[in-house]
Design a protein around this motif. Structure first.
Motif, PDB file in Angstrom:
ATOM      1  N   PRO A 147       0.812  -1.227   0.000  1.00  0.00           N
ATOM      2  CA  PRO A 147       0.000   0.000   0.000  1.00  0.00           C
ATOM      3  C   PRO A 147       0.843   1.273   0.000  1.00  0.00           C
ATOM      4  O   PRO A 147       0.482   2.259  -0.648  1.00  0.00           O
ATOM      5  N   ARG A 148       1.963   1.255   0.709  1.00  0.00           N
ATOM      6  CA  ARG A 148       2.843   2.428   0.722  1.00  0.00           C
ATOM      7  C   ARG A 148       3.548   2.598  -0.622  1.00  0.00           C
ATOM      8  O   ARG A 148       3.727   3.716  -1.102  1.00  0.00           O
ATOM      9  N   VAL A 149       3.981   1.488  -1.211  1.00  0.00           N
ATOM     10  CA  VAL A 149       4.584   1.549  -2.550  1.00  0.00           C
ATOM     11  C   VAL A 149       3.596   2.144  -3.537  1.00  0.00           C
ATOM     12  O   VAL A 149       3.928   3.064  -4.304  1.00  0.00           O
ATOM     13  N   HIS A 150       2.368   1.626  -3.524  1.00  0.00           N
ATOM     14  CA  HIS A 150       1.335   2.097  -4.451  1.00  0.00           C
ATOM     15  C   HIS A 150       1.049   3.582  -4.230  1.00  0.00           C
ATOM     16  O   HIS A 150       0.916   4.362  -5.188  1.00  0.00           O
ATOM     17  N   ALA A 151       0.949   3.993  -2.965  1.00  0.00           N
ATOM     18  CA  ALA A 151       0.636   5.389  -2.661  1.00  0.00           C
ATOM     19  C   ALA A 151       1.738   6.330  -3.139  1.00  0.00           C
ATOM     20  O   ALA A 151       1.462   7.408  -3.682  1.00  0.00           O
ATOM     21  N   HIS A 152       2.988   5.938  -2.961  1.00  0.00           N
ATOM     22  CA  HIS A 152       4.099   6.781  -3.423  1.00  0.00           C
ATOM     23  C   HIS A 152       4.080   6.928  -4.943  1.00  0.00           C
ATOM     24  O   HIS A 152       4.331   8.018  -5.477  1.00  0.00           O
ATOM     25  N   ILE A 232      11.665   7.186  -7.820  1.00  0.00           N
ATOM     26  CA  ILE A 232      10.781   8.232  -7.306  1.00  0.00           C
ATOM     27  C   ILE A 232      11.299   8.705  -5.951  1.00  0.00           C
ATOM     28  O   ILE A 232      12.157   8.073  -5.339  1.00  0.00           O
ATOM     29  N   ASP A 233      10.758   9.833  -5.480  1.00  0.00           N
ATOM     30  CA  ASP A 233      11.091  10.317  -4.147  1.00  0.00           C
ATOM     31  C   ASP A 233      10.350   9.489  -3.097  1.00  0.00           C
ATOM     32  O   ASP A 233       9.236   9.018  -3.323  1.00  0.00           O
ATOM     33  N   SER A 274      -0.777  20.741  -3.039  1.00  0.00           N
ATOM     34  CA  SER A 274       0.369  21.130  -2.235  1.00  0.00           C
ATOM     35  C   SER A 274      -0.124  21.735  -0.922  1.00  0.00           C
ATOM     36  O   SER A 274      -1.316  22.030  -0.757  1.00  0.00           O
ATOM     37  N   THR A 275       0.787  21.936   0.014  1.00  0.00           N
ATOM     38  CA  THR A 275       0.425  22.575   1.282  1.00  0.00           C
ATOM     39  C   THR A 275      -0.114  23.973   1.035  1.00  0.00           C
ATOM     40  O   THR A 275      -1.121  24.384   1.631  1.00  0.00           O
ATOM     41  N   VAL A 276       0.525  24.694   0.131  1.00  0.00           N
ATOM     42  CA  VAL A 276       0.080  26.060  -0.177  1.00  0.00           C
ATOM     43  C   VAL A 276      -1.324  26.053  -0.774  1.00  0.00           C
ATOM     44  O   VAL A 276      -2.188  26.849  -0.407  1.00  0.00           O
ATOM     45  N   GLU A 277      -1.576  25.120  -1.699  1.00  0.00           N
ATOM     46  CA  GLU A 277      -2.896  25.053  -2.330  1.00  0.00           C
ATOM     47  C   GLU A 277      -3.979  24.698  -1.320  1.00  0.00           C
ATOM     48  O   GLU A 277      -5.081  25.266  -1.336  1.00  0.00           O
ATOM     49  N   ALA A 299      -2.565   8.103   9.684  1.00  0.00           N
ATOM     50  CA  ALA A 299      -3.699   7.197   9.535  1.00  0.00           C
ATOM     51  C   ALA A 299      -3.654   6.420   8.231  1.00  0.00           C
ATOM     52  O   ALA A 299      -4.519   5.576   7.984  1.00  0.00           O
ATOM     53  N   GLY A 300      -2.661   6.707   7.388  1.00  0.00           N
ATOM     54  CA  GLY A 300      -2.549   5.999   6.120  1.00  0.00           C
ATOM     55  C   GLY A 300      -3.511   6.471   5.059  1.00  0.00           C
ATOM     56  O   GLY A 300      -3.744   5.776   4.067  1.00  0.00           O
ATOM     57  N   LEU A 301      -4.073   7.678   5.220  1.00  0.00           N
ATOM     58  CA  LEU A 301      -5.072   8.168   4.269  1.00  0.00           C
ATOM     59  C   LEU A 301      -4.489   9.057   3.188  1.00  0.00           C
ATOM     60  O   LEU A 301      -5.115   9.261   2.144  1.00  0.00           O
ATOM     61  N   ILE A 302      -3.318   9.619   3.423  1.00  0.00           N
ATOM     62  CA  ILE A 302      -2.628  10.377   2.383  1.00  0.00           C
ATOM     63  C   ILE A 302      -1.156  10.008   2.420  1.00  0.00           C
ATOM     64  O   ILE A 302      -0.652   9.464   3.407  1.00  0.00           O
ATOM     65  N   THR A 303      -0.474  10.300   1.326  1.00  0.00           N
ATOM     66  CA  THR A 303       0.972  10.200   1.288  1.00  0.00           C
ATOM     67  C   THR A 303       1.511  11.533   0.799  1.00  0.00           C
ATOM     68  O   THR A 303       0.797  12.298   0.137  1.00  0.00           O
ATOM     69  N   THR A 304       2.757  11.820   1.124  1.00  0.00           N
ATOM     70  CA  THR A 304       3.363  13.109   0.785  1.00  0.00           C
ATOM     71  C   THR A 304       4.686  12.879   0.089  1.00  0.00           C
ATOM     72  O   THR A 304       5.502  12.062   0.536  1.00  0.00           O
ATOM     73  N   VAL A 305       4.877  13.554  -1.020  1.00  0.00           N
ATOM     74  CA  VAL A 305       6.177  13.565  -1.687  1.00  0.00           C
ATOM     75  C   VAL A 305       6.651  15.005  -1.746  1.00  0.00           C
ATOM     76  O   VAL A 305       5.844  15.943  -1.695  1.00  0.00           O
ATOM     77  N   ARG A 306       7.944  15.162  -1.819  1.00  0.00           N
ATOM     78  CA  ARG A 306       8.513  16.510  -1.879  1.00  0.00           C
ATOM     79  C   ARG A 306       9.256  16.664  -3.198  1.00  0.00           C
ATOM     80  O   ARG A 306      10.140  15.872  -3.498  1.00  0.00           O
ATOM     81  N   THR A 307       8.879  17.647  -3.957  1.00  0.00           N
ATOM     82  CA  THR A 307       9.488  17.876  -5.258  1.00  0.00           C
ATOM     83  C   THR A 307       9.570  19.373  -5.514  1.00  0.00           C
ATOM     84  O   THR A 307       8.658  20.131  -5.163  1.00  0.00           O
ATOM     85  N   ALA A 308      10.675  19.786  -6.084  1.00  0.00           N
ATOM     86  CA  ALA A 308      10.901  21.199  -6.420  1.00  0.00           C
ATOM     87  C   ALA A 308      10.676  22.100  -5.210  1.00  0.00           C
ATOM     88  O   ALA A 308      10.134  23.199  -5.319  1.00  0.00           O
ATOM     89  N   GLY A 309      11.053  21.623  -4.017  1.00  0.00           N
ATOM     90  CA  GLY A 309      10.968  22.446  -2.828  1.00  0.00           C
ATOM     91  C   GLY A 309       9.595  22.566  -2.212  1.00  0.00           C
ATOM     92  O   GLY A 309       9.398  23.390  -1.306  1.00  0.00           O
ATOM     93  N   ARG A 310       8.627  21.790  -2.654  1.00  0.00           N
ATOM     94  CA  ARG A 310       7.291  21.875  -2.062  1.00  0.00           C
ATOM     95  C   ARG A 310       6.766  20.483  -1.751  1.00  0.00           C
ATOM     96  O   ARG A 310       7.155  19.500  -2.369  1.00  0.00           O
ATOM     97  N   SER A 311       5.879  20.428  -0.757  1.00  0.00           N
ATOM     98  CA  SER A 311       5.243  19.174  -0.377  1.00  0.00           C
ATOM     99  C   SER A 311       3.965  18.991  -1.177  1.00  0.00           C
ATOM    100  O   SER A 311       3.164  19.923  -1.298  1.00  0.00           O
TER     101      SER A 311
END
Length: 332
Positions: A147-152, A232-233, A274-277, A299-311
């Motif tokens: 599930p974590r692989v798929h989410a990423h 991937i990140d 993104s966090t800003v959005e 809770a496993g409901l979202i995943t976060t990647v960081r790219t170009a300086g933003r989450s």
């Protein structure tokens, strides 16, 4: 260096794979498991996985050395690959000439087990042994974290979609990471050997891979349908403790998931934000979004990647299921 040569027709036929590829993740992870670099990303997983693996790990390691060539037939590019069983069925139907050709390219210095000679001859029992080994390895080393692989990978695909919408296909190619450089009409990829891939109108499948490390990879045979597998990140804590599924352990991480703001963030993460959005959409501060995101991620409901300086946050399969339930009409 790998150089991929595009025509204008190829640019119109670039696509990102719809999700993780079971066999690419298996083969890449077998190789990554044998390496010593990348400890920050894979160290915890290696420590967890190694004592859990049966003898099939040694069997696969003989075909998949940590560096260099690996046989193309182990990662087929055609047929149904929507499930592990379907992917293995495609692999098991590999024509004998392909088996013989691919296995002959393994370095002579490798000490290959005797059954590989039978495999090269297309022996049914040897193929079945390989299929069983791949299936067992996936269950032991990857399934608990799948599930974590798929989410990423879902999150990476969302990032690529934004790149495509903002900057077109060439922007997509230019944003695949520091190891990939777009110099029209050639995509230059950091690669352990010199290789050229002429697409000639066939297009290119971009396959994000969780366990691809440390450089992108592709098939050795340029006549096969073109694919570029790229790393991937990863979230720093992706290999943290697995959730305890036993009943009677309290409310668990879902207990705090009450409130309009978290629900709003989860809805926004359905298509990626993104966090800003999210802060702009919900009219809350950035720190508030980050705090709620931490709860949703735990809770496993979202995943976060960081790219170009933003989450960048994306709902996981579990998060999408929760939103689907929310959207169903109630009883009448």
């Amino acid at each position: 260096m790998l150089r991929v040569y595009f025509t204008s027709e190829d640019l119109a036929r670039v696509r990102v794979a719809p999700g993780p590829d079971f066999l690419w993740e298996i083969t890449n992870s077998v190789q990554t498991l044998q390496r010593r670099d990348g400890e920050r990303v894979f160290g915890a997983w290696r420590h967890w996985a190694r004592p859990r693996l049966s003898g099939d790990r040694t069997l696969l390691a003989g075909l998949l050395p940590p560096t260099g060539y690996s046989p193309d037939f182990l990662t087929p590019t055609s047929g149904d690959r929507t499930s592990l069983r379907a992917a293995l069925d495609v692999l098991m139907s590999t024509p004998r000439p392909r088996l013989r050709t691919d296995l002959a390219q393994l370095p002579a210095s490798l000490r290959l087990p005797g059954w590989v000679r039978s495999l090269a001859a297309g022996d049914t029992d040897a193929l079945q042994r390989l299929g069983d080994a791949l299936h067992t390895y996936q269950l032991e080393a990857l399934a608990p974290y799948w599930p974590r692989v798929h989410a990423h990978i879902d999150a990476d695909r969302a990032v690529r979609l934004h790149s495509l919408l903002d900057r077109g296909t060439e922007g997509l190619l230019a944003g695949l990471g520091p190891q990939i450089r777009w110099r029209p009409p050639v995509l230059e990829v950091t690669y352990p050997v010199d290789q050229q891939l002429h697409l000639r109108g066939r297009g290119l499948v971009l396959q994000p891979s969780f366990f691809c490390w440390p450089t992108p990879t592709t098939l050795a045979d340029g006549a096969l349908p073109p694919v570029l597998v790229y790393p991937i990140d990863h979230a720093v804590d992706w290999a943290g403790p697995l959730p305890d599924a036993r009943p009677g352990q309290g409310s668990g991480p879902l207990g705090p998931l009450l409130g309009h703001t978290r629900a709003g963030i989860l809805r926004a993460a359905l298509t990626g934000c993104s966090t800003v959005e999210a802060a702009r959409l919900l009219r809350v501060t950035h720190p508030a979004v980050s705090q709620h995101v931490n709860v949703l991620r735990a809770a496993g409901l979202i995943t976060t990647v960081r790219t170009a300086g933003r989450s960048f946050h994306l709902a996981t399969e579990e998060g999408r299921a929760l939103l689907a339930v929310e959207g169903r009409p109630g009883p009448v």
